[in-house]
Structure formats: C-alpha cells, structure tokens
Motif scaffolding. Structure first.
Motif, mmCIF file in Angstrom:
data_model
loop_
_atom_site.group_PDB
_atom_site.id
_atom_site.type_symbol
_atom_site.label_atom_id
_atom_site.label_comp_id
_atom_site.label_asym_id
_atom_site.label_seq_id
_atom_site.Cartn_x
_atom_site.Cartn_y
_atom_site.Cartn_z
ATOM 1 N N GLY A 14 0.861 -1.185 0.000
ATOM 2 C CA GLY A 14 0.000 0.000 0.000
ATOM 3 C C GLY A 14 0.895 1.232 0.000
ATOM 4 O O GLY A 14 1.950 1.229 0.625
ATOM 5 N N LEU A 15 0.487 2.267 -0.719
ATOM 6 C CA LEU A 15 1.359 3.444 -0.838
ATOM 7 C C LEU A 15 0.752 4.669 -0.166
ATOM 8 O O LEU A 15 -0.472 4.836 -0.137
ATOM 9 N N GLU A 16 1.619 5.508 0.369
ATOM 10 C CA GLU A 16 1.231 6.842 0.800
ATOM 11 C C GLU A 16 2.052 7.801 -0.062
ATOM 12 O O GLU A 16 3.246 7.951 0.145
ATOM 13 N N VAL A 17 1.397 8.386 -1.052
ATOM 14 C CA VAL A 17 2.101 9.229 -2.020
ATOM 15 C C VAL A 17 1.939 10.699 -1.635
ATOM 16 O O VAL A 17 0.826 11.160 -1.396
ATOM 17 N N VAL B 144 -3.467 8.086 -0.110
ATOM 18 C CA VAL B 144 -3.236 6.817 0.576
ATOM 19 C C VAL B 144 -4.017 5.723 -0.156
ATOM 20 O O VAL B 144 -5.234 5.833 -0.315
ATOM 21 N N THR B 145 -3.318 4.701 -0.623
ATOM 22 C CA THR B 145 -4.010 3.620 -1.348
ATOM 23 C C THR B 145 -4.411 2.505 -0.396
ATOM 24 O O THR B 145 -3.888 2.386 0.715
ATOM 25 N N GLU B 146 -5.332 1.663 -0.840
ATOM 26 C CA GLU B 146 -5.586 0.404 -0.149
ATOM 27 C C GLU B 146 -4.405 -0.522 -0.478
ATOM 28 O O GLU B 146 -3.677 -0.271 -1.444
ATOM 29 N N PRO B 147 -4.221 -1.588 0.296
ATOM 30 C CA PRO B 147 -3.069 -2.472 -0.007
ATOM 31 C C PRO B 147 -3.345 -3.355 -1.219
ATOM 32 O O PRO B 147 -3.421 -4.574 -1.113
ATOM 33 N N ASP B 148 -3.483 -2.742 -2.392
ATOM 34 C CA ASP B 148 -3.908 -3.451 -3.608
ATOM 35 C C ASP B 148 -2.771 -3.759 -4.569
ATOM 36 O O ASP B 148 -2.981 -4.428 -5.568
ATOM 37 N N CYS C 145 5.913 -3.491 6.932
ATOM 38 C CA CYS C 145 6.939 -2.507 7.226
ATOM 39 C C CYS C 145 6.725 -1.330 6.308
ATOM 40 O O CYS C 145 6.281 -1.488 5.181
ATOM 41 N N GLU C 146 7.014 -0.159 6.818
ATOM 42 C CA GLU C 146 6.811 1.046 6.025
ATOM 43 C C GLU C 146 8.163 1.633 5.648
ATOM 44 O O GLU C 146 8.930 2.043 6.519
ATOM 45 N N ILE C 147 8.456 1.639 4.346
ATOM 46 C CA ILE C 147 9.717 2.231 3.888
ATOM 47 C C ILE C 147 9.445 3.693 3.577
ATOM 48 O O ILE C 147 8.638 4.023 2.735
HETATM 49 P P1 ADP Z 1 -1.373 4.283 9.285
HETATM 50 O O1 ADP Z 1 -0.023 4.371 8.621
HETATM 51 O O2 ADP Z 1 -1.900 5.594 9.656
HETATM 52 O O3 ADP Z 1 -1.402 3.277 10.383
HETATM 53 P P2 ADP Z 1 -2.850 2.379 7.674
HETATM 54 O O4 ADP Z 1 -2.357 1.306 8.515
HETATM 55 O O5 ADP Z 1 -4.319 2.399 7.433
HETATM 56 O O6 ADP Z 1 -2.407 3.799 8.164
HETATM 57 O O7 ADP Z 1 -2.202 2.226 6.249
HETATM 58 C C1 ADP Z 1 -1.218 2.982 5.731
HETATM 59 C C2 ADP Z 1 -0.831 2.356 4.423
HETATM 60 O O8 ADP Z 1 -0.381 1.035 4.617
HETATM 61 C C3 ADP Z 1 -1.961 2.238 3.414
HETATM 62 O O9 ADP Z 1 -1.477 2.559 2.136
HETATM 63 C C4 ADP Z 1 -2.354 0.787 3.480
HETATM 64 O O10 ADP Z 1 -2.874 0.336 2.247
HETATM 65 C C5 ADP Z 1 -1.054 0.122 3.780
HETATM 66 N N1 ADP Z 1 -1.168 -1.145 4.511
HETATM 67 C C6 ADP Z 1 -1.896 -1.370 5.632
HETATM 68 N N2 ADP Z 1 -1.726 -2.654 6.033
HETATM 69 C C7 ADP Z 1 -0.878 -3.243 5.155
HETATM 70 C C8 ADP Z 1 -0.296 -4.551 5.041
HETATM 71 N N3 ADP Z 1 -0.537 -5.497 5.925
HETATM 72 N N4 ADP Z 1 0.540 -4.778 4.012
HETATM 73 C C9 ADP Z 1 0.823 -3.828 3.135
HETATM 74 N N5 ADP Z 1 0.331 -2.583 3.181
HETATM 75 C C10 ADP Z 1 -0.503 -2.277 4.184
#
Ligand code: ADP
Ligand code: MG
Length: 481
Positions: free
Chosen positions: A11-14, A157-161, A214-216
């Motif tokens: 999922g992306l946060e652009v 912010v995208t869904e994890p698609d 993990c968030e890069i």
């Molecule tokens: P936050 O960072 O505020 O906690 P979210 O958890 O809703 O927000 O999601 C942030 C981003 O992470 C979104 O783009 C979402 O699609 C993506 N995301 C959430 N869960 C997963 C996952 N298990 N795997 C990959 N991406 C994810």
C-alpha cells in the motif's frame, strides 16, 4: 522454492507537492529551490502569535484530483495538528487532515504489461511539508533550509492493492501523469515534488489475511523503490521461512548499501497526539463550487487515450508516447485537423518534433513550424515527391530554422525532389546491376531478398531522388522472374 509460494502486498502513501504560488497557510513563495531560508516569514517559522490562513488554490487542486480519482469529496473537511519534535518543523507540529480528509475512496487504473487494474484509494488529505535538514553539507553542523516548510501537499493513501514493484512503478507513473495533466504539480520525483512511503508485507499465496507490514519511508526515485521493495520482500520471506514473525516497523532504505534499516519500531511508535487545529475553521465546500471545478476540469489522460484509440486507430506504442504529456496529446489532436495520415503525423511527432523540442528545451506547444507547413511536409512524402529519409534528415532541420518557408521550396532548393523520369532511373538501375553481377546471379537463383539491396543502391546513387515504387518495378523487370 519458498519465494514462489508468497505474494507481495503493498500500500502506498504518495506525497504530491502542489504547484501553488504561495504556501499552504501563508503568502510565502512556494516554488522549489531558492537561496536557503529566503522563502520564509514569521508564519512559516512558527513564531508565537502568528496565525495560519488557508490557500484557496490548494482546495481546488485537491478537488480536481478527487474528481479524477472518482473519490467522494467531503463537503466539510477539517484540519488537525500532528505533533512531533524535529529541527525541520519549526512549529513543533504539522497541520494535516486526520479525522475528516477532503477526499474519500476512489481508484486509479494502472496498466502493467497491458493488463488493466484498479488500485483503490483509501483517501486523499491536505497537509503542509516540513523544511529540509542537511546533514552532509557542513563538517560540523547540521544545516537547515526552511524554504519548503509550509509548502502544500496532497497525500494519497491507497488500499493495499499493489502486488509487485512493477505495479508500484505503474501506479507512480500514472499518478505523475495525472497530476501533470491536472496542472496541480510538476510530479518531479528528482526535485521531491512526488515521493512515497511504501508499506510492504508478504503472505502465502491464497491467504486473505494481511500480515504485519513494514513502512519504507520517503522513497524518492522509482529505481530505489524497486530495490527497496525487492530487498524487503526477500527479508520478510526469509523471516517467515525461519518460523519467525515480521515486526511492524518503519524503515529507511539506504541506496548506497541497498539495505533497509529500522527508523523506529512499533514499541516506541510515535504518539502524534493529534487534535483539531484550533486556528483553522472547517473547509466547507458548496455543491455549486464542485460543479464549477468539474466544468473547468481539463482532459484526463485516459479520456485522451480513448480518443486516440477510437478516432485515429494508432498502435499502443504511439498512444503511450503521445499521451504521456497533455501538451503532446493536444498537439497531435490539432495536427490531425490538417492531415488524415495519422500514423505519419504520429511518426513525425515522436521521431522528430518531440526530440527536437527536448533538445531545445522547448515545450511542444511552442514548436515554431505551423500545422499547415507540417501537413505540407507530410504530403511531400506521401505524394512520393521526397523520400522519407531525405524529408526527415534534410528538410526537417531547415524547416525548423525557416518555419515560414514551404517544405516544397526547401526540397527544390536542396535538389531532393524524387524523379520518376524513366530514362534517368533506367540509367542508374543499369549501372547498379552492372556493378553487382554476383548478386544478380544470386537473385536470379532465388535469393529474392536481395531486391532490397538493389533498391538501396539505386537510392544511394540517385541521392534519394529515385522514386521507390518505380525503382522497384524497373528492377524487377530488369532482373527477370
Ligand atoms: P497508518 O499508517 O496511519 O497506520 P494504515 O495502517 O491504514 O495507516 O495504512 C497505511 C498504508 O499502509 C496504506 O497505504 C495501506 O494500504 C497500507 N497497509 C496497511 N496494512 C498493510 C499490510 N498489511 N501490508 C501492506 N500494506 C498495508
Ligand atoms: Mg502511515
């Protein structure tokens, strides 16, 4: 092969930096660059007692994007404070939208190897950028440039698609194209106008539950995104294959080492203490305002694409290049009013006009030669008056230098008009055949592909003036069978 059994989930946060003249909450210059700390004021420096005032343009840009993404536009949206302490954030908090963002839902269609896929959008919110810390500019101190502090951003912010680095690439490419078409950002990743955080997790194929991600952070080039994702996917699969569990954390990708490393983990996850921004009233959008923005909405990439496919039946390759920039697509549409050989128009734009404009650092809309002249240029080739290569290599450059001169006149002046004068052609054909007796025999024994060679030779000797159809016919006649 354990890797084959896993699926990547992304999922992306652009973050898109908006091309407004002034900043999100004050009148400071919002343009990129400038001498450090010159685009600032007491407001962007966060001095006590200063008050933010919302930039109207930012709202319109957000609504435009919302329409293009098929989002629902929130008629009432609000701002919140996200509190954290960092040197490049002089106020000690970032103004953002947490509870009620401006756009909800929607999707962006991407094409990966010609397969179309809709990537769902979770929401789009408005916020402000932070300043920039420079840790390597000085041997002793970290330096700070606050020109960027307070520049308006949209976060998508995208869904994890997304399922692969290729899809991330396709998404970012489509998003960059879209924001440029909409005129809301230059989408320039090198200058940081577009960056993204990549949330990555893996799961066994067929599973529906999401695993820890993990968030890069702050990926600012597609090449880095690809490497970071590939590294991260492998790291996570290795952990799971060893029976472990991936820890949810924020990572930094170091392009030098090619490795991701934790910035912070969930345990010490930041508490941003969000609360409603008391100094900004809610943004209230009226249906009439929405209608107005919709009316002024410019052509979208996919609409122009559809037109090029339906009305001009051009190949996919051409369409991709012609629609990459809105200005190019509009140039094509205008050109197409002057001549019906659409493929020839497309070829001329892609192979000559675009590269020429790039070379001159000129926008295609400012190309000096008018459409009438360009159409006459294409006619010269289509009517067999000038060979394609002479037109491209010799007439085109002259035309750009003397745009008012007619292409025919240039062709005549350069002595490039093709001839179907039979005596002239026959003489050259005879010479060519006489010079290549072995090839003639080979041809007559069945190596018919050699015809191209003979035609080429005749062209060369005639300096491109031999009319190709006639040359072909003459050669076949002379060579027999
Ligand atoms: P936050 O960072 O505020 O906690 P979210 O958890 O809703 O927000 O999601 C942030 C981003 O992470 C979104 O783009 C979402 O699609 C993506 N995301 C959430 N869960 C997963 C996952 N298990 N795997 C990959 N991406 C994810
Ligand atoms: Mg996040």
């Amino acid at each position: 092969m354990p890797y084959e059994q896993y699926e990547t989930v992304i999922g992306l946060e652009v973050h898109v930096q908006l091309a407004t003249h002034s900043k999100a909450f004050c009148g400071d210059d919002a343009s990129f660059g400038g001498e450090p700390n010159t685009h600032i004021s007491t407001i962007s420096l966060g001095h006590p007692g200063t008050l933010p005032r919302l930039n109207k343009q930012q709202i319109e840009f957000a609504v435009r994007l919302g329409f293009a993404l098929n989002s629902d536009i929130n008629l009432i949206s609000t701002f919140d404070r996200k509190n954290y302490f960092y040197a490049d954030l002089p106020k000690g908090y970032q103004i953002t939208q947490d509870k009620n963002p401006i756009c909800i839902g929607g999707w962006l269609e991407i094409s990966d190897e010609n397969k179309l896929k809709k990537i769902r959008i979770h929401h789009v919110h408005m916020e402000e950028d932070a300043g920039k810390s420079m840790h390597d500019a000085d041997p002793k101190d970290s330096l700070i440039d606050l020109n960027r502090a307070g520049v308006p951003l949209l976060e998508i912010v995208t869904e994890p698609d997304l399922r692969s680095a290729d899809e991330v690439d396709a998404f970012m490419t489509a998003m960059r194209q879209l924001v440029r078409y909409l005129g809301i950002s230059d989408g320039n990743m090198e200058e940081g106008s577009m960056r993204c955080d990549c949330n990555v997790s893996v799961r066994k194929k067929g599973e529906t539950k999401l695993n820890n991600r993990c968030e890069i952070k702050n990926v600012n080039s597609m090449r880095f995104a690809r490497r970071a994702i590939e590294y991260e996917v492998k790291r996570q699969i290795d952990i799971m294959e060893m029976g472990g569990m991936v820890e949810q954390q924020t990572l930094n990708f170091d392009p030098e080492t090619g490795v991701t490393a934790p910035l912070r983990s969930k345990e010490d996850a930041q508490d941003y203490r969000y609360f409603p921004e008391p100094d900004l009233p809610p943004v209230i959008i009226t249906p009439a305002y929405l209608e107005n923005v919709k009316l002024n909405l410019v052509s979208l990439p996919w609409a122009l694409r559809e037109r090029l496919i339906n009305e001009f039946s051009l190949p996919e390759y051409d369409i991709n290049l012609l629609t990459e920039e809105k200005t190019t697509a509009l140039f094509f549409l205008e050109f197409a009013k002057y001549d019906t050989n659409y493929k020839a128009i497309s070829n001329l734009i892609i192979n000559k006009i675009l590269p020429w404009c790039q070379d001159q650092k000129l926008e295609i809309g400012k190309f000096p030669v008018g459409f009438k002249q360009l159409a006459a240029f294409i006619k010269l080739i289509d009517e067999g008056k000038v060979s394609n290569s002479n037109a491209y290599q010799r007439i085109f450059p002259q035309l750009t230098e003397q745009p008012e001169r007619s292409p025919l006149e240039i062709a005549q002046a350069l002595n490039l008009i093709q001839t179907s004068d039979e005596d002239f052609l026959e003489k050259i054909v005879d010479e060519v055949l006489a010079k290549n007796p072995t090839k003639v025999i080979e041809y007559q024994k069945g190596k018919k592909g050699l015809l191209g060679f003979f035609v080429g030779e005749v062209m060369r000797q005639s300096k491109g003036k031999a009319e190709p159809k006639m040359t072909n016919a003459l050669l076949i006649k002379k060579l027999g069978n």
